[in-house]
Structures are given as structure tokens and as C-alpha cells.
Design a protein around this motif. Structure first.
Motif, PDB file in Angstrom:
ATOM      1  N   GLN A  64       0.814  -1.213   0.000  1.00  0.00           N
ATOM      2  CA  GLN A  64       0.000   0.000   0.000  1.00  0.00           C
ATOM      3  C   GLN A  64       0.850   1.268   0.000  1.00  0.00           C
ATOM      4  OE1 GLN A  64      -2.576  -1.714   3.379  1.00  0.00           O
ATOM      5  NE2 GLN A  64      -3.932  -0.232   2.393  1.00  0.00           N
ATOM      6  N   LEU A  65       2.152   1.126   0.233  1.00  0.00           N
ATOM      7  CA  LEU A  65       3.021   2.300   0.301  1.00  0.00           C
ATOM      8  C   LEU A  65       3.424   2.802  -1.080  1.00  0.00           C
ATOM      9  CD1 LEU A  65       5.375   1.331   3.257  1.00  0.00           C
ATOM     10  CD2 LEU A  65       3.150   2.447   3.328  1.00  0.00           C
ATOM     11  N   GLY A  66       3.441   1.923  -2.075  1.00  0.00           N
ATOM     12  CA  GLY A  66       3.847   2.351  -3.403  1.00  0.00           C
ATOM     13  C   GLY A  66       5.353   2.541  -3.493  1.00  0.00           C
ATOM     14  N   PRO A  67       5.818   3.112  -4.596  1.00  0.00           N
ATOM     15  CA  PRO A  67       7.260   3.255  -4.790  1.00  0.00           C
ATOM     16  C   PRO A  67       7.846   4.357  -3.910  1.00  0.00           C
ATOM     17  CG  PRO A  67       6.082   4.308  -6.592  1.00  0.00           C
ATOM     18  CD  PRO A  67       5.047   3.625  -5.733  1.00  0.00           C
ATOM     19  N   ALA A  68       9.136   4.253  -3.664  1.00  0.00           N
ATOM     20  CA  ALA A  68       9.835   5.304  -2.915  1.00  0.00           C
ATOM     21  C   ALA A  68       9.794   6.594  -3.723  1.00  0.00           C
ATOM     22  CB  ALA A  68      11.272   4.883  -2.636  1.00  0.00           C
ATOM     23  N   VAL A  69       9.608   7.717  -3.027  1.00  0.00           N
ATOM     24  CA  VAL A  69       9.600   9.015  -3.698  1.00  0.00           C
ATOM     25  C   VAL A  69      10.956   9.702  -3.595  1.00  0.00           C
ATOM     26  CG1 VAL A  69       7.126   9.380  -3.439  1.00  0.00           C
ATOM     27  CG2 VAL A  69       8.688  10.209  -1.645  1.00  0.00           C
ATOM     28  N   TRP A  70      11.820   9.184  -2.732  1.00  0.00           N
ATOM     29  CA  TRP A  70      13.135   9.792  -2.570  1.00  0.00           C
ATOM     30  C   TRP A  70      14.020   8.837  -1.791  1.00  0.00           C
ATOM     31  CZ3 TRP A  70      15.844  12.655   1.527  1.00  0.00           C
ATOM     32  CH2 TRP A  70      16.925  13.399   1.030  1.00  0.00           C
ATOM     33  N   SER A  71      15.303   8.881  -2.058  1.00  0.00           N
ATOM     34  CA  SER A  71      16.260   8.099  -1.275  1.00  0.00           C
ATOM     35  C   SER A  71      17.512   8.937  -1.064  1.00  0.00           C
ATOM     36  CB  SER A  71      16.593   6.783  -1.980  1.00  0.00           C
ATOM     37  OG  SER A  71      17.197   7.036  -3.225  1.00  0.00           O
ATOM     38  N   GLU A  72      18.236   8.615  -0.004  1.00  0.00           N
ATOM     39  CA  GLU A  72      19.469   9.336   0.303  1.00  0.00           C
ATOM     40  C   GLU A  72      20.368   8.444   1.145  1.00  0.00           C
ATOM     41  OE1 GLU A  72      19.219  12.727   2.922  1.00  0.00           O
ATOM     42  OE2 GLU A  72      18.288  11.559   4.508  1.00  0.00           O
ATOM     43  N   VAL A  73      21.605   8.865   1.263  1.00  0.00           N
ATOM     44  CA  VAL A  73      22.552   8.280   2.204  1.00  0.00           C
ATOM     45  C   VAL A  73      22.970   9.414   3.123  1.00  0.00           C
ATOM     46  CG1 VAL A  73      24.784   7.166   2.502  1.00  0.00           C
ATOM     47  CG2 VAL A  73      23.353   6.576   0.529  1.00  0.00           C
ATOM     48  N   THR A  74      22.867   9.187   4.413  1.00  0.00           N
ATOM     49  CA  THR A  74      23.188  10.218   5.386  1.00  0.00           C
ATOM     50  C   THR A  74      24.070   9.636   6.484  1.00  0.00           C
ATOM     51  OG1 THR A  74      22.236  11.902   6.859  1.00  0.00           O
ATOM     52  CG2 THR A  74      21.078   9.798   6.730  1.00  0.00           C
ATOM     53  N   GLU A  75      24.898  10.461   7.068  1.00  0.00           N
ATOM     54  CA  GLU A  75      25.700  10.049   8.220  1.00  0.00           C
ATOM     55  C   GLU A  75      25.323  10.925   9.392  1.00  0.00           C
ATOM     56  OE1 GLU A  75      29.872   9.469   7.810  1.00  0.00           O
ATOM     57  OE2 GLU A  75      29.667   8.365   5.934  1.00  0.00           O
ATOM     58  N   PHE A  76      25.219  10.288  10.574  1.00  0.00           N
ATOM     59  CA  PHE A  76      24.819  11.039  11.759  1.00  0.00           C
ATOM     60  C   PHE A  76      25.276  10.321  13.025  1.00  0.00           C
ATOM     61  CE2 PHE A  76      21.459   8.136  10.568  1.00  0.00           C
ATOM     62  CZ  PHE A  76      21.093   7.536  11.769  1.00  0.00           C
ATOM     63  N   PRO A  77      25.504  11.091  14.105  1.00  0.00           N
ATOM     64  CA  PRO A  77      25.781  10.476  15.398  1.00  0.00           C
ATOM     65  C   PRO A  77      24.470  10.249  16.146  1.00  0.00           C
ATOM     66  CG  PRO A  77      26.122  12.824  15.556  1.00  0.00           C
ATOM     67  CD  PRO A  77      25.701  12.537  14.127  1.00  0.00           C
ATOM     68  N   PHE A  78      24.415   9.184  16.930  1.00  0.00           N
ATOM     69  CA  PHE A  78      23.263   8.957  17.806  1.00  0.00           C
ATOM     70  C   PHE A  78      23.694   8.069  18.957  1.00  0.00           C
ATOM     71  CE2 PHE A  78      19.349   6.981  19.315  1.00  0.00           C
ATOM     72  CZ  PHE A  78      18.556   8.101  19.484  1.00  0.00           C
ATOM     73  N   ASP A  79      23.448   8.538  20.160  1.00  0.00           N
ATOM     74  CA  ASP A  79      23.711   7.784  21.383  1.00  0.00           C
ATOM     75  C   ASP A  79      25.163   7.317  21.462  1.00  0.00           C
ATOM     76  OD1 ASP A  79      22.916   6.915  23.860  1.00  0.00           O
ATOM     77  OD2 ASP A  79      22.036   5.036  23.156  1.00  0.00           O
ATOM     78  N   GLY A  80      26.079   8.189  21.041  1.00  0.00           N
ATOM     79  CA  GLY A  80      27.504   7.906  21.158  1.00  0.00           C
ATOM     80  C   GLY A  80      28.096   7.092  20.017  1.00  0.00           C
ATOM     81  N   LEU A  81      27.280   6.728  19.041  1.00  0.00           N
ATOM     82  CA  LEU A  81      27.759   5.963  17.884  1.00  0.00           C
ATOM     83  C   LEU A  81      27.561   6.793  16.622  1.00  0.00           C
ATOM     84  CD1 LEU A  81      26.131   2.518  18.810  1.00  0.00           C
ATOM     85  CD2 LEU A  81      28.521   3.209  19.160  1.00  0.00           C
TER      86      LEU A  81
END
Length: 151
Positions: free
Chosen positions: A70-87
Motif C-alpha cells: 500500500q506504500l507504493g514506490p519510494a519518492v526519494w532516497s538518500e545516504v546520510t551520516e549522523f551520530p546517535f547515542d555515542g555511535l
């Protein structure tokens, strides 16, 4: 510096009949003053597709249960880098659009980390998103939302 942890995630642009976008507000437990708004969604479990993860996360985070198809095709994609909880993470993510008339968000399916680091949710209009000085991710969210609304 260590290599970031590779992760894949399915994310949802949940829109109501007034074309408002649901966002959650949270913070990084390792940096409690770093608050930000973000879309529902999250990482893939073993063997899951992006669609399956996005649908599962939508249910866990909002109570809205949909079949992945029911979600259909992706409308956008990306690669991101981020810190979270010390990692540090390097995340490949795809965004899917879901439209509802309205929805009463039910966060009872949150995991412990989500309960500890997510403190609000609200529906945002495109104009509100453009005008805010609050932090949100992805950083191009207003242009992404505009593209979805114009499609």
C-alpha cells in the motif's frame, strides 16, 4: 575515527487531508540539547525490504497498520551520516508517501529507546516547515514535501 555503522531504513511521509506532514520530535541521548523533528520510520530487521520496514515502523510508531504494497514506490532516497547515542551511523534510507484523512497517533508501540528519546509529535504544513527555525531531518524536507504535494 572508526567507520560508521552501516544501516538501512524505510521512512514515511505521512500526510493528512490538510496536506500536513507528521513529524516526531526527539533528541540524541548522548546530546540531550540536540533536539530535532523527523519522519516516522526506522531500520530494517534481518530479511526485511525497505517497504516492509517502513510499514512495520509506521505501525509501531503511529498505530497505523498498512500492507507494505500500500506504500507504493519510494519518492526519494538518500545516504546520510549522523551520530546517535555515542555511535556514528551511515544510513541508506528511502521515503514512502502515505495519505490519510486524519490519524490519531498512537505511540504505544515505541521501543524503549524511542520512549526515552522522543518527546512530541505534531502535524506540520509546508509553510510551517519552511518558516520554522527548529531543526529537522532530512535537511531538504521542505523541498521534498513540496515535490510530493505538487505531484
Amino acid at each position: 575515527m572508526t567507520e560508521p555503522i552501516a544501516r538501512r531504513a524505510g521512512r514515511i511521509l505521512l500526510l493528512d487531508a490538510q496536506e500536513r506532514l507528521l513529524l516526531f520530535h526527539g533528541f540524541d541521548p548522548a546530546r540531550p540539547t540536540h533536539g530535532y523533528w523527523f519522519t516516522p520510520g526506522g531500520g530494517l530487521d534481518d530479511g526485511e525490504t525497505m517497504l516492509e520496514a517502513a510499514a512495520r515502523e509506521l505501525y509501531e510508531e503511529t498505530g497505523l497498520k498498512l500492507d507494505p504494497e500500500q506504500l507504493g514506490p519510494a519518492v526519494w532516497s538518500e545516504v546520510t551520516e549522523f551520530p546517535f547515542d555515542g555511535l556514528r551511523y551511515r544510513q541508506e534510507q528511502e521515503f514512502f508517501v502515505v495519505r490519510v484523512k486524519s490519524w490519531e497517533v498512537d505511540t504505544s508501540g515505541f521501543e524503549e529507546l524511542e520512549r526515552d528519546s522522543v518527546d512530541a509529535h505534531r502535524w506540520w504544513s509546508l509553510d510551517e516547515l519552511i518558516a520554522t527555525d527548529q531543526r529537522y531531518y532530512p535537511e531538504n524536507l521542505p523541498s521534498l514535501l513540496r515535490g510530493v504535494l505538487e505531484a
